[in-house]
Write a protein that holds these residues in place. Structure first.
Motif, short mmCIF file in Angstrom:
data_model
loop_
_atom_site.label_atom_id
_atom_site.label_comp_id
_atom_site.label_asym_id
_atom_site.label_seq_id
_atom_site.Cartn_x
_atom_site.Cartn_y
_atom_site.Cartn_z
N LEU A 265 0.84 -1.20 0.00
CA LEU A 265 0.00 0.00 0.00
C LEU A 265 0.87 1.24 0.00
N LYS A 266 0.46 2.24 -0.78
CA LYS A 266 1.15 3.53 -0.83
C LYS A 266 0.10 4.63 -0.84
N GLY A 267 0.32 5.67 -0.01
CA GLY A 267 -0.58 6.80 0.02
C GLY A 267 0.17 8.10 0.14
N VAL A 268 -0.54 9.13 0.53
CA VAL A 268 0.04 10.47 0.64
C VAL A 268 -0.39 11.08 1.96
N SER A 269 0.54 11.72 2.64
CA SER A 269 0.21 12.48 3.85
C SER A 269 1.03 13.76 3.88
N ARG A 270 0.44 14.81 4.42
CA ARG A 270 1.18 16.08 4.53
C ARG A 270 2.27 15.98 5.59
N ASP A 271 1.96 15.27 6.68
CA ASP A 271 2.90 15.14 7.79
C ASP A 271 3.41 13.71 7.86
N LEU A 272 4.60 13.55 8.40
CA LEU A 272 5.20 12.23 8.56
C LEU A 272 4.44 11.41 9.59
N LEU A 273 4.04 10.19 9.22
CA LEU A 273 3.35 9.31 10.15
C LEU A 273 4.37 8.54 10.98
N ASP A 274 4.16 8.53 12.28
CA ASP A 274 5.07 7.83 13.20
C ASP A 274 4.42 6.54 13.64
N ASP A 275 4.99 5.41 13.25
CA ASP A 275 4.46 4.11 13.63
C ASP A 275 5.43 3.44 14.59
N PRO A 276 5.11 3.38 15.88
CA PRO A 276 6.04 2.77 16.85
C PRO A 276 6.26 1.28 16.62
N THR A 277 5.39 0.62 15.85
CA THR A 277 5.57 -0.81 15.59
C THR A 277 6.56 -1.06 14.46
N GLY A 278 6.82 -0.06 13.63
CA GLY A 278 7.72 -0.22 12.50
C GLY A 278 7.07 -0.82 11.27
N ALA A 279 5.74 -1.05 11.29
CA ALA A 279 5.07 -1.64 10.13
C ALA A 279 4.95 -0.66 8.98
N VAL A 280 4.79 0.63 9.30
CA VAL A 280 4.61 1.66 8.28
C VAL A 280 5.89 2.48 8.16
N TYR A 281 6.33 2.71 6.95
CA TYR A 281 7.45 3.61 6.69
C TYR A 281 7.05 4.56 5.58
N SER A 282 7.73 5.67 5.48
CA SER A 282 7.33 6.71 4.53
C SER A 282 8.49 7.11 3.62
N HIS A 283 8.18 7.23 2.34
CA HIS A 283 9.10 7.84 1.38
C HIS A 283 8.81 9.34 1.30
N ARG A 284 9.75 10.08 0.79
CA ARG A 284 9.53 11.48 0.50
C ARG A 284 8.71 11.63 -0.79
N HIS A 285 7.69 12.48 -0.73
CA HIS A 285 6.95 12.83 -1.94
C HIS A 285 7.84 13.74 -2.79
N PRO A 286 8.00 13.47 -4.07
CA PRO A 286 8.85 14.34 -4.90
C PRO A 286 8.44 15.81 -4.88
N ASP A 287 7.13 16.06 -4.62
CA ASP A 287 6.64 17.44 -4.61
C ASP A 287 6.52 18.03 -3.21
N GLY A 288 6.97 17.29 -2.19
CA GLY A 288 6.84 17.73 -0.80
C GLY A 288 5.81 16.89 -0.07
N GLY A 289 5.99 16.71 1.23
CA GLY A 289 5.12 15.82 1.99
C GLY A 289 5.67 14.40 1.96
N TRP A 290 4.79 13.45 2.23
CA TRP A 290 5.25 12.08 2.47
C TRP A 290 4.39 11.05 1.75
#
Length: 477
Positions: A265-290
């Motif tokens: 799964l891949k989505g978009v968020s304005r702010d970085l999501l913090d997952d304490p379990t480590g299941a979710v990680y985020s790439h940088r959006h090329p246009d800004g955001g995550w």
């Protein structure tokens, strides 16, 4: 010269695929070449980078045209090798799912517990780099320098191919660098931690944003492939992110679900999501955001593993007639789960009555759909915007019944992009030429079909039982 066009290259596991695309989004050419892997045992999965180079040259020679204005390359996330200072491979490439470096993980965590206690997985690139440095050096070209940790460079698969096209080593991108330990927030490599691991700072490439210019196609490669000399080569992204671009899912609230061998799964968020379990990680959006998301060990690969030699198209037609069943299978083909929960000891299980292979087929489809829903629910609990729509890509979209079932379980419309290939996403990235990828995708991406959800009470009830069983087994933490 005709209408401007751009080439996207997808360096996959089983093949290299290239596509040439016009500014309108029309596909002007396609080509593919197979790849083979080495599988000495269950933990090993490697490929010869020289095979990549030959396959890329062959595909480019089929789609090349004097109108080509740029190239971008995607590859599997976490695939890595070591090269010399000129970009020539010194080792095989350890593929995204190669697990032989798992024993290096405790050492990595100890080097920077605050950073990596939950944000590093055993099949990511950094453990493989330590393994390559320790195990491949003896008797190899790595040892010829006298100092086994000097004189070599780290390259992800897309970096290695870009270096061959330009004739010199290139920077990597933030997307491929993520699983090598790059700090996306600080915008730097964690050099202090690398020092503690005994990794030379100069071995790590510079890092740029996806879409940045890496270099120009060399005269030698132009003669070999037909791509015009001096054509810009742009930094790409990992294949999951490339599929997301191809789906046009680049605005907050839009999501791309890639269902192939595994579910991503891949989505978009304005702010970085913090997952304490480590299941979710985020790439940088090329246009800004995550670009938050995750990759499960469940997926369509379970069908071929559980039903070898079966006519899956026939099963799909029969499953449509059968409709939802009161059973489900949690289908992972190897031990452990990584998304939407982290459970190293997770194993497959079955719920309900599964009297024959048709019911087992339907049970897998429903189990994957339940995992997909649970994944979206987990993302929303972390702060992601509620799911408004989901674009479906990956090999499983050939199953019309499964597409509708996933819409019914998710309870939101699902879109089927006209050209969902990761290579197409890279052509869009190249066409953005350093500008807005979101705006370029909005012009180029076409939607082939939209499926509205049809709520199913029996599926809702069974999904609750499925999640309860995951919890009973201790998988949900």
């Amino acid at each position: 010269m005709g209408e401007a066009s751009w080439i996207g290259v997808d360096l996959g596991t089983q093949s290299v695929r290239a596509v040439r695309v016009a500014a309108s989004g029309a596909v002007l050419g396609r080509a593919a070449r197979p790849l083979t892997s080495s599988h000495p045992d269950a933990e090993r999965h490697e490929q010869d980078p020289l095979d990549w180079f030959a396959a890329v040259d062959a595909t480019l020679s089929e789609v090349a045209d004097p109108s080509v204005d740029g190239i971008a390359i995607c590859s599997t996330s976490g695939t890595v090798l070591l090269t010399d200072g000129t970009g020539h491979p010194l080792t095989p490439a350890l593929m995204y799912d190669d697990a032989r470096a798992a024993a290096e993980l405790p050492r990595i965590v100890a080097a920077d517990p605050a950073r990596w206690s939950t944000a590093m997985q055993p099949t990511w690139a950094l453990p493989k780099i330590l393994w390559l440095a320790a195990h491949q050096a003896a008797g190899s070209q790595l040892a010829h320098n006298g100092n086994q940790r000097a004189g070599w460079r780290i390259a992800h698969s897309a970096d290695a191919v870009a270096a061959q096209l330009t004739g010199h080593p290139v920077a990597t991108d933030t997307s491929h660098a993520l699983k090598t330990g790059y700090d996306l927030v600080a915008g730097t490599w964690p050099y202090d931690a690398f020092d503690r691991l005994g990794l030379a700072r100069e071995s790590f490439p510079d890092v740029v944003l996806p879409g940045a210019r890496l270099g120009l196609v060399s005269a030698a490669k132009a003669q070999l492939t037909g791509v015009p000399e001096g054509t810009p080569v742009y930094a790409g992204m990992t294949d999951g992110c490339a599929a997301q671009i191809a789906a046009g899912a680049l605005a907050p609230g839009s999501w791309n679900s890639v269902l192939g061998t595994t579910l991503v799964l891949k989505g978009v968020s304005r702010d970085l999501l913090d997952d304490p379990t480590g299941a979710v990680y985020s790439h940088r959006h090329p246009d800004g955001g995550w670009l938050p998301g995750g990759a499960s060990n469940t997926g369509a690969g379970a069908l071929t593993a559980m039903l070898p030699g079966a006519d899956l198209d026939a099963f799909d037609r029969q499953a449509r007639e059968l409709g939802p069943i009161d059973a489900a299978i949690y289908p992972i083909t190897k031990r452990g789960e990584r998304f939407p929960f982290v459970a190293p000891d997770a194993t497959s299980f079955e719920l309900g009555d599964l009297p024959d292979d048709l019911h087992r087929y339907a049970g897998v489809l429903q189990g994957v759909a339940f995992i997909e829903r649970l994944a979206f629910e987990h993302l929303v609990t972390l702060g992601a915007e509620p799911v408004g729509s989901v674009s479906l890509t990956g090999g499983a979209v050939r199953s019309g019944y499964w597409n509708q079932l996933r819409a019914d379980v998710l309870g939101v419309p699902v879109e089927l992009p006209a050209t969902p290939d990761p290579a197409y996403g890279m052509a869009i990235l190249a066409a953005s030429e350093g500008g807005s990828v979101t705006e370029t995708a909005a012009r180029m991406v076409k939607v082939a079909n939209v499926l509205e959800p049809h709520p199913q009470g029996r599926l809702e009830h069974l999904c609750g039982e499925f999640v309860a069983e995951l919890d009973r087994r201790g998988y949900l933490g």
